[in-house]
Write a protein that holds these residues in place. Structure first.
Motif: not given
Length: 84
Positions: A3-15, A47-59
């Motif tokens: 259950k990965i959430k999209a807001d877990t890997y926001k760019i501001e937090e990663l910076r 949920s296939t949406a989790e795949i996109a979340v992880v892919r975008k976080a990697v990017a």
């Protein structure tokens, strides 16, 4: 990681993370991507949406690591040229 959430890997937090933290997170996310592919292939992925979340976080992480590398590479020649 479930259950990965999209807001877990926001760019501001990663910076706010160090390069070592970003690299460790990248390794962790790459492992998660592999697990997701296996779950998808065996019809266990809910949920296939989790795949996109992880892919975008990697990017995003790769983007930040590239920025940091370019920043360090561009700073080094200027410093050596100033000393000459």
């Amino acid at each position: 990681m479930s259950k990965i959430k999209a807001d877990t890997y926001k760019i501001e937090e990663l910076r706010g993370k160090s390069v070592d933290e970003l690299r460790a997170l990248l390794v962790e996310l790459k492992k998660e991507q592999i697990n997701q592919r296996f779950r998808l292939a065996t019809s266990q992925q809910e949920s296939t949406a989790e795949i996109a979340v992880v892919r975008k976080a990697v990017a995003r992480i790769k983007l930040l690591l590239g920025e940091e590398r370019r920043k360090n590479n561009s700073a080094a020649p200027k410093a050596s040229a100033a000393q000459s």
